[in-house]
Design a protein around this motif. Structure first.
Motif, PDB file in Angstrom:
ATOM      1  N   GLU A 195      27.146 -14.549  30.673  1.00 18.31           N
ATOM      2  CA  GLU A 195      26.459 -13.644  31.594  1.00 18.31           C
ATOM      3  C   GLU A 195      24.972 -13.639  31.292  1.00 18.31           C
ATOM      4  O   GLU A 195      24.560 -13.483  30.145  1.00 18.31           O
ATOM      5  N   LEU A 196      24.162 -13.837  32.326  1.00 13.49           N
ATOM      6  CA  LEU A 196      22.713 -13.802  32.200  1.00 13.49           C
ATOM      7  C   LEU A 196      22.188 -12.518  32.830  1.00 13.49           C
ATOM      8  O   LEU A 196      22.713 -12.055  33.841  1.00 13.49           O
ATOM      9  N   LYS A 197      21.148 -11.967  32.238  1.00  9.31           N
ATOM     10  CA  LYS A 197      20.543 -10.737  32.745  1.00  9.31           C
ATOM     11  C   LYS A 197      19.282 -11.013  33.552  1.00  9.31           C
ATOM     12  O   LYS A 197      18.788 -10.118  34.244  1.00  9.31           O
ATOM     13  N   ASP A 198      18.765 -12.233  33.447  1.00 11.65           N
ATOM     14  CA  ASP A 198      17.482 -12.573  34.050  1.00 11.65           C
ATOM     15  C   ASP A 198      17.665 -13.723  35.036  1.00 11.65           C
ATOM     16  O   ASP A 198      18.162 -14.791  34.658  1.00 11.65           O
ATOM     17  N   GLU A 199      17.269 -13.535  36.293  1.00 13.79           N
ATOM     18  CA  GLU A 199      17.484 -14.577  37.290  1.00 13.79           C
ATOM     19  C   GLU A 199      16.599 -15.795  37.064  1.00 13.79           C
ATOM     20  O   GLU A 199      16.964 -16.904  37.464  1.00 13.79           O
ATOM     21  N   LYS A 200      15.453 -15.632  36.409  1.00 13.76           N
ATOM     22  CA  LYS A 200      14.622 -16.795  36.111  1.00 13.76           C
ATOM     23  C   LYS A 200      15.331 -17.713  35.122  1.00 13.76           C
ATOM     24  O   LYS A 200      15.282 -18.944  35.250  1.00 13.76           O
ATOM     25  N   ALA A 201      15.986 -17.130  34.124  1.00 19.22           N
ATOM     26  CA  ALA A 201      16.755 -17.924  33.167  1.00 19.22           C
ATOM     27  C   ALA A 201      17.865 -18.689  33.882  1.00 19.22           C
ATOM     28  O   ALA A 201      18.137 -19.855  33.574  1.00 19.22           O
ATOM     29  N   LEU A 202      18.494 -18.036  34.854  1.00 23.10           N
ATOM     30  CA  LEU A 202      19.539 -18.694  35.633  1.00 23.10           C
ATOM     31  C   LEU A 202      18.964 -19.876  36.416  1.00 23.10           C
ATOM     32  O   LEU A 202      19.544 -20.970  36.424  1.00 23.10           O
ATOM     33  N   MET A 203      17.832 -19.666  37.055  1.00 25.43           N
ATOM     34  CA  MET A 203      17.215 -20.747  37.835  1.00 25.43           C
ATOM     35  C   MET A 203      16.823 -21.919  36.944  1.00 25.43           C
ATOM     36  O   MET A 203      16.968 -23.087  37.330  1.00 25.43           O
ATOM     37  N   ASP A 204      16.339 -21.633  35.732  1.00 24.68           N
ATOM     38  CA  ASP A 204      15.962 -22.698  34.812  1.00 24.68           C
ATOM     39  C   ASP A 204      17.162 -23.557  34.434  1.00 24.68           C
ATOM     40  O   ASP A 204      17.072 -24.791  34.383  1.00 24.68           O
ATOM     41  N   ILE A 205      18.305 -22.916  34.172  1.00 26.39           N
ATOM     42  CA  ILE A 205      19.505 -23.662  33.795  1.00 26.39           C
ATOM     43  C   ILE A 205      20.011 -24.491  34.968  1.00 26.39           C
ATOM     44  O   ILE A 205      20.331 -25.675  34.827  1.00 26.39           O
ATOM     45  N   VAL A 206      20.058 -23.889  36.135  1.00 28.92           N
ATOM     46  CA  VAL A 206      20.587 -24.582  37.317  1.00 28.92           C
ATOM     47  C   VAL A 206      19.695 -25.757  37.711  1.00 28.92           C
ATOM     48  O   VAL A 206      20.180 -26.836  38.062  1.00 28.92           O
ATOM     49  N   ASN A 207      18.384 -25.560  37.646  1.00 30.49           N
ATOM     50  CA  ASN A 207      17.451 -26.579  38.138  1.00 30.49           C
ATOM     51  C   ASN A 207      17.147 -27.686  37.135  1.00 30.49           C
ATOM     52  O   ASN A 207      16.951 -28.837  37.520  1.00 30.49           O
ATOM     53  N   THR A 208      17.106 -27.329  35.854  1.00 26.30           N
ATOM     54  CA  THR A 208      16.714 -28.343  34.869  1.00 26.30           C
ATOM     55  C   THR A 208      17.591 -28.383  33.627  1.00 26.30           C
ATOM     56  O   THR A 208      17.526 -29.347  32.862  1.00 26.30           O
ATOM     57  N   GLY A 209      18.397 -27.370  33.395  1.00 27.41           N
ATOM     58  CA  GLY A 209      19.124 -27.291  32.133  1.00 27.41           C
ATOM     59  C   GLY A 209      20.486 -27.936  32.110  1.00 27.41           C
ATOM     60  O   GLY A 209      20.974 -28.337  31.059  1.00 27.41           O
ATOM     61  N   ALA A 210      21.134 -28.045  33.261  1.00 28.00           N
ATOM     62  CA  ALA A 210      22.492 -28.596  33.299  1.00 28.00           C
ATOM     63  C   ALA A 210      22.714 -29.309  34.628  1.00 28.00           C
ATOM     64  O   ALA A 210      22.294 -28.821  35.681  1.00 28.00           O
ATOM     65  N   GLU A 211      23.375 -30.445  34.561  1.00 22.99           N
ATOM     66  CA  GLU A 211      23.625 -31.213  35.794  1.00 22.99           C
ATOM     67  C   GLU A 211      24.619 -30.500  36.696  1.00 22.99           C
ATOM     68  O   GLU A 211      24.476 -30.492  37.921  1.00 22.99           O
ATOM     69  N   LEU A 212      25.652 -29.898  36.090  1.00 24.47           N
ATOM     70  CA  LEU A 212      26.704 -29.221  36.849  1.00 24.47           C
ATOM     71  C   LEU A 212      26.751 -27.751  36.453  1.00 24.47           C
ATOM     72  O   LEU A 212      26.804 -27.421  35.261  1.00 24.47           O
ATOM     73  N   CYS A 213      26.738 -26.869  37.428  1.00 26.55           N
ATOM     74  CA  CYS A 213      26.783 -25.423  37.164  1.00 26.55           C
ATOM     75  C   CYS A 213      27.687 -24.736  38.179  1.00 26.55           C
ATOM     76  O   CYS A 213      27.705 -25.104  39.352  1.00 26.55           O
ATOM     77  N   VAL A 214      28.394 -23.726  37.702  1.00 30.79           N
ATOM     78  CA  VAL A 214      29.162 -22.829  38.562  1.00 30.79           C
ATOM     79  C   VAL A 214      28.679 -21.421  38.259  1.00 30.79           C
ATOM     80  O   VAL A 214      28.741 -20.967  37.109  1.00 30.79           O
ATOM     81  N   VAL A 215      28.177 -20.738  39.281  1.00 30.31           N
ATOM     82  CA  VAL A 215      27.552 -19.422  39.088  1.00 30.31           C
ATOM     83  C   VAL A 215      28.299 -18.366  39.901  1.00 30.31           C
ATOM     84  O   VAL A 215      28.504 -18.523  41.109  1.00 30.31           O
ATOM     85  N   HIS A 216      28.690 -17.299  39.225  1.00 29.60           N
ATOM     86  CA  HIS A 216      29.386 -16.178  39.873  1.00 29.60           C
ATOM     87  C   HIS A 216      28.409 -15.018  40.037  1.00 29.60           C
ATOM     88  O   HIS A 216      27.905 -14.462  39.056  1.00 29.60           O
ATOM     89  N   PHE A 217      28.129 -14.654  41.275  1.00 37.85           N
ATOM     90  CA  PHE A 217      27.339 -13.457  41.580  1.00 37.85           C
ATOM     91  C   PHE A 217      28.333 -12.307  41.736  1.00 37.85           C
ATOM     92  O   PHE A 217      29.238 -12.377  42.579  1.00 37.85           O
TER      93      PHE A 217
END
Length: 216
Positions: A67-89
């Motif tokens: 669980e992430l508390k910061d949406e910028k951290a989420l965007m960083d992981i999705v855009n540059t940190g991992a090739e494949l991501c599954v995100v639950h809002f």
């Protein structure tokens, strides 16, 4: 992502790197495995490469449902940190979000190639607007920063409105390429179905709070 030999995949899936401190320990554990005897040198080399890749990914929090508390951290992981991501809002007081969480918790350690993340919609106002998240639970699959699938509520899962298995969710995510290969077995499936059955009694109590899944 390159395909791997089915025998190598079987070893990795049944002997996850998280359980072994090094490759030699894994090889020692396979001494009595009949499948291991049939390994060609090429398979051993691929096993070596895939084991090291898996260890690297796990060191980057792959294999966890975070669980992430910061949406910028989420965007960083999705855009540059991992090739494949599954995100639950999600929202913590939504019953169906809780059900979705349990299935994703099952998938995360199995599919360590994919990052599994969740964020409370209250902590992600920009992303909620940009991605037009209006119904919860909302699970969005990303590949190289691009959305490739979206599960809205329980749409397209299982056999009834509130009953689906972990395997149902896995199959949906496999279709979009956000998971690498099928890994859920009958034991995971039975457990998830049992949890849904056990939760069916409480669903009627929570239904008045989030029956239509709309939150905004």
């Amino acid at each position: 992502m390159a395909s791997i030999d089915p025998a190598v995949a079987s070893v990795l899936d049944t002997h996850p790197p998280k359980e072994y401190s090094d490759e030699d320990e894994l090889l020692d554990s396979l001494d009595d495995d009949p499948a291991f005897e049939s390994f060609r040198e090429q398979r051993l080399q691929q096993l070596h490469e895939e084991f090291n890749k898996a260890k690297h990914l796990r060191n980057q929090e792959h294999g966890n449902y975070t669980e992430l508390k910061d949406e910028k951290a989420l965007m960083d992981i999705v855009n540059t940190g991992a090739e494949l991501c599954v995100v639950h809002f999600f929202k913590s007081d939504f019953h169906r979000c809780g059900i979705m969480n349990r299935h994703l918790e099952q998938l995360a350690p199995l599919h360590f190639e994919t990052r599994f993340l969740r964020i409370n919609v209250d902590n992600a106002p920009f992303l909620v607007t940009k991605l037009k998240v209006k119904v919860l639970p909302c699970v969005i699959a990303f590949k190289k920063g691009v959305s490739v699938d979206r599960v809205i509520g329980f749409e397209g899962l299982g056999y009834s409105e509130d009953t689906f298995s972990t395997k149902d969710l896995e199959q949906r995510l496999l279709q979009s390429g956000s998971l690498v290969r099928e890994k859920v077995n009958g034991d995971h499936d039975t457990a998830s179905l049992q949890r849904n059955h056990n939760n069916s009694g409480s669903r009627s109590q929570a239904k008045g709070d989030d029956d239509d899944d709309d939150w905004d």
